[in-house]
Scaffold this active site. Structure first.
Site, PDB file in Angstrom:
ATOM      1  N   ASP A  17       0.828  -1.212   0.000  1.00  0.00           N
ATOM      2  CA  ASP A  17       0.000   0.000   0.000  1.00  0.00           C
ATOM      3  C   ASP A  17       0.866   1.268   0.000  1.00  0.00           C
ATOM      4  O   ASP A  17       2.016   1.246   0.432  1.00  0.00           O
ATOM      5  CB  ASP A  17      -0.911  -0.019   1.244  1.00  0.00           C
ATOM      6  N   SER A  62      -7.045  -5.468  -5.142  1.00  0.00           N
ATOM      7  CA  SER A  62      -8.132  -6.112  -4.403  1.00  0.00           C
ATOM      8  C   SER A  62      -9.413  -6.095  -5.239  1.00  0.00           C
ATOM      9  O   SER A  62      -9.543  -5.300  -6.179  1.00  0.00           O
ATOM     10  CB  SER A  62      -8.368  -5.403  -3.066  1.00  0.00           C
ATOM     11  N   ASN A  65     -10.619  -2.681  -5.055  1.00  0.00           N
ATOM     12  CA  ASN A  65      -9.918  -1.755  -5.966  1.00  0.00           C
ATOM     13  C   ASN A  65     -10.504  -1.879  -7.365  1.00  0.00           C
ATOM     14  O   ASN A  65     -10.770  -0.885  -8.049  1.00  0.00           O
ATOM     15  CB  ASN A  65      -8.421  -2.085  -6.089  1.00  0.00           C
TER      16      ASN A  65
END
Ligand code: IPE
Ligand code: IPE
Ligand code: MG
Length: 256
Positions: A17, A62, A65
């Site tokens: 991240d 993800s 996302n």
């Protein structure tokens, strides 16, 4: 080497991240952050291999996302993924690393799927380390898919409906996205968020967690070693009473 082989976690999972924040802090487009993130990915992968880590899993995209980010960002990530998969073939082969994925890639563009297929096939015989990319991956979705597949096996008679008590953790795990995956020993999240964001919820039940404020593109080998320094000092208790005296007395190293 700073760590002895038995101190090295067999499986490290990374939540990569902070790419957007890295770019923003330099007044770059977010895209630039993802490109730098890919450089970090290569650096950390080869270092894990040098350390003797057996499996790595990288959260690259993800489910959330994929659903919630602007389309142009997703299409940039798809292009970057394709470039990465082609460019890193030499790195994977030179380092004896097998590439694999988890997550629902069925709706990815066909050129990305082709590149993925080729890289996976090329590296399939490598046995030095697994590099697993989590792509359009969500842990809840993975668990739901596992439940569905298990129910289908009951319906079709492959599992006995009168013996549901036989459905153990091991039986269930075999229905997850990668049945060969060992639970991560260590989960590292960059960019300082204290959450799992739907990553490996089942598998990380007893993983050690390490969260650093470093943004993923800034995550260097020395930061990985910092995480390992902390990891080797942790007592993995798995719910038991473990202190140095009881360990000596029982000869139990804290495993299940
Ligand atoms: C990680 O980076 C997620 C992806 C690579 C899709 P972010 O894009 O979430 O970075 P931040 O959180 O905005 O800094
Ligand atoms: C988690 O990061 C997903 C990846 C690193 C690929 P996010 O940036 O998507 O997580 P949230 O939205 O902050 O929880
Ligand atoms: Mg983020």
């Amino acid at each position: 080497m700073k760590f002895s082989p038995e101190q090295i976690p067999a499986h490290i999972a990374f939540i990569m991240d902070g790419n957007g924040r890295w770019a923003r802090s330099r007044s770059f487009l977010r895209q630039r952050g993802y490109e730098e993130g890919a450089v970090s990915l290569r650096r950390i992968t080869t270092h894990c291999r040098e350390l003797g880590v057996r499996e790595t899993t990288f959260f690259a995209l993800s489910t959330e996302n994929y659903l919630r980010r602007p389309r142009r960002e997703i299409s940039f990530l798809m292009k970057l993924l394709k470039t990465y998969l082609v460019k890193e073939r030499a790195m994977l082969m030179d380092n004896n690393i097998r590439l694999t994925t988890i997550g629902d890639i069925s709706s990815f563009p066909s050129d990305v799927l082709d590149a993925l297929h080729e890289t996976r096939t090329l590296s399939a015989g490598n046995d030095g380390m697994v590099m697993r990319l989590a792509l359009n991956y969500g842990s809840r979705q993975e668990i739901i898919n596992a439940v569905r597949a298990l129910c289908a096996d009951v319906r079709e008679g492959r599992l006995d409906p009168d013996r549901i008590e036989d459905i153990s953790e091991d039986v269930f795990s075999a229905y997850l996205a990668d049945p060969q995956m060992k639970d991560p020993d260590l989960v590292i999240r960059t960019a300082g968020e204290y959450r799992l964001s739907n990553f490996l919820l089942w598998q990380s039940s007893y993983s050690e967690l390490w969260i650093t404020d470093e943004l993923w593109p800034d995550f260097e080998v020395e930061h990985l070693e910092e995480a390992l320094d902390a990891y080797v000092r942790r007592d993995r208790k798995y719910g038991a009473v473990v202190d140095s005296t009881s360990r000596e007395a029982s000869g139990n190293s804290g495993g299940i």
